[in-house]
Design an enzyme around this catalytic site. Sequence first.
Site, PDB file in Angstrom:
ATOM      1  N   GLU A  34      38.639  39.478  47.340  1.00 18.58           N
ATOM      2  CA  GLU A  34      39.755  39.444  48.291  1.00 18.58           C
ATOM      3  C   GLU A  34      39.715  40.745  49.065  1.00 18.58           C
ATOM      4  OE1 GLU A  34      43.588  38.868  46.598  1.00 18.58           O
ATOM      5  OE2 GLU A  34      42.960  37.082  45.503  1.00 18.58           O
ATOM      6  N   ASP A  45      53.738  44.489  48.330  1.00 16.45           N
ATOM      7  CA  ASP A  45      52.867  45.406  47.607  1.00 16.45           C
ATOM      8  C   ASP A  45      53.585  46.600  47.017  1.00 16.45           C
ATOM      9  OD1 ASP A  45      50.210  44.269  47.765  1.00 16.45           O
ATOM     10  OD2 ASP A  45      50.444  44.472  49.938  1.00 16.45           O
ATOM     11  N   TYR A 159      47.191  30.646  44.011  1.00 14.19           N
ATOM     12  CA  TYR A 159      47.454  32.026  43.593  1.00 14.19           C
ATOM     13  C   TYR A 159      48.728  32.022  42.767  1.00 14.19           C
ATOM     14  CZ  TYR A 159      47.339  37.151  44.143  1.00 14.19           C
ATOM     15  OH  TYR A 159      47.246  38.501  43.943  1.00 14.19           O
TER      16      TYR A 159
END
Lengths: 247, 407
Positions: A34, A45, A159
């Site tokens: 990725e 994040d 995911y």
Amino acid sequence: MNVPRPSLAVYLMADDDAPDLAEAAVQGGATVIELGIPYSDPLADGTTIQRAAQAALDRGITPARALEILREIDSRVDVPLVPMTYGAIVEGYGEEAFCRDAAAAGAEGLIVADVPPEESGRLRDAARDAGVDLIHLVAPTSRPERIRAAAEASEGFVYLVASVGVTGARESLDNRVAELVATTREAAGDTPVLGGFGVSRREHVRGLVAAGADGAIVGSAAIDAVERGGPEALEELVRDLAAGLSD
Amino acid sequence: MSDIDTRAEGTAADAYPPDALGRFGDFGGRFVPETVMAALDELEAAMAEAFADPDFHAERALMARDFIGRPTPLYLAERLTEDLGGARLWLKREDLAHTGAHKVNNALGQALIARRLGKRRIVAETGAGQHGVATATVCARFGLQAVVYMGEEDMRRQRPNVVRMRMLGAEVVPVTNGAGTLKDALNDAIRDWIANVEDTHYLIGTAAGPHPYPYLVRRLQAVIGEEARAQMLDRAGRLPDAVVACVGGGSNAIGIFHPFRDDAGTRLVGVEAGGDGGELHARSLGGGRVSILHGSRSFVLCDDDGQVVETHSISAGLDYPGVGPEHAALLASGRAEYIGASDEEALVAFDRLCHLEGIIPALESSHALVIAERIARDLGPSGDVLVGLSGRGDKDVDQIAARRGDA
């Protein structure tokens, strides 16, 4: 996109050292790379990836430059490549152009962290036209009907967000992961399910696989390893985590 | 002149809702990580239930009256009007609300909804500190835990509000990312919310963020315009020619604009931070492009690639690169217009209100005064201009004194 089972995906920030790091990761056993395309305000994040993104931006890594880096990685490793970024970056570039250029640079899949299925109409069309698999996320907080919809809509892999929170290495994964894996696995059919967010130890990988996942994704821990000891430390970490796939 | 439309009732607070995807025209939506999607669904359901529940309205009304001090006055600024020689300037005195700004209207309503959701921990961002103080205040009142993210630069320039938040029992978390201003505080507040979403309500302070926040905040802030509209009809005998309010994220502006939305003779004028009057500003609507920031699609100050750029304003509350999606839709439809006022112009308007009316306005509200004064001059003596005086300037006195070497 053909993601082997079991699989270990490794996230790297698009930066000048990414091709070398991708080689090291694949050497250590990574089966998917990725590539994070840096964004100024990465809401999903934690501090590790925020810092890496800011460093890349400070070095002038634009989305166009990130796709050049992707192309270089594609010339050096033989695993599926998946850019991961945010909606503002893809829209800034233009969904159609982004998917087309990413595919031309070797991308087989695409993850956009803040674009849920409800908002992904144009992106889905653009990805399909470019032959890029759009990967959706499922989380421990997702209701069963959303998990099913996301799993069915995902191509390439699903995911599975293994921790409630933003990205970042953790001591342990969410205690509902086994249940989430089971629900997702059932809905995903032939599509592999990979768990990420918080994965930093071999036992995390082992736990995900034991619960029925097809593998794991490591991001912040990989970046930490690079900061600690460059490609060698990354390769060592990946080798250790990859061993968790078959424990 | 707007004699054609003097309907007794203004546009209802819930009128012009967003569509099923939370969009106002092309703007809004939900651009967030999957982890918080369920919480947004829950909030949307809780909001609908609350607004359908007479007990919610009764409690909100009682608290608005006895705790916030509503209705806030409509004040005719006679000396300012005389000095300018133009239209009458009417100030909607949100500076007189408890905690010193309009922010408490939203904080109170959301605290009541958080309680219905069973969430005992509240996370918020703050720029000027007014929303942080409002959040700390309602959390103290309802026994909720308050965690407020504030940029380090803002903590420095709005120090009195940091002290107030801590006195009220809130934890103030300094944010060092980016320029240490409101945008960075939102990022970290949202990250905290993502990590603690199951027991934490995110009490956003402005009319931005993912659906349903922009709609919820508008409904909670529409009380400003509802009161002001009725007060204008009562006192001036007519609707204003223009309603002027400052716009950072846009909560006080949407709150005062919305009830006038169907009043065709009333201009709705938002004032963005023009900064140094040149390249350094925070004019998302006047100089931004359509992008995604903090969960919704709207105008954003970003570069060609979508990277958010640094903004500047003397006013911490307006120093934000995004804007609520409903303002983007009002701009696109032409119903509202958005103008910039610079730091220097705001300081001049600030002084004028201090000296002529004995009111120290917030630096944010001073931006609205700049354009309100200009419109009043242009309209001439027969006109009426309503200004959202969104907050008081006590928090700004140290900053302004230091700037003038008067510290």
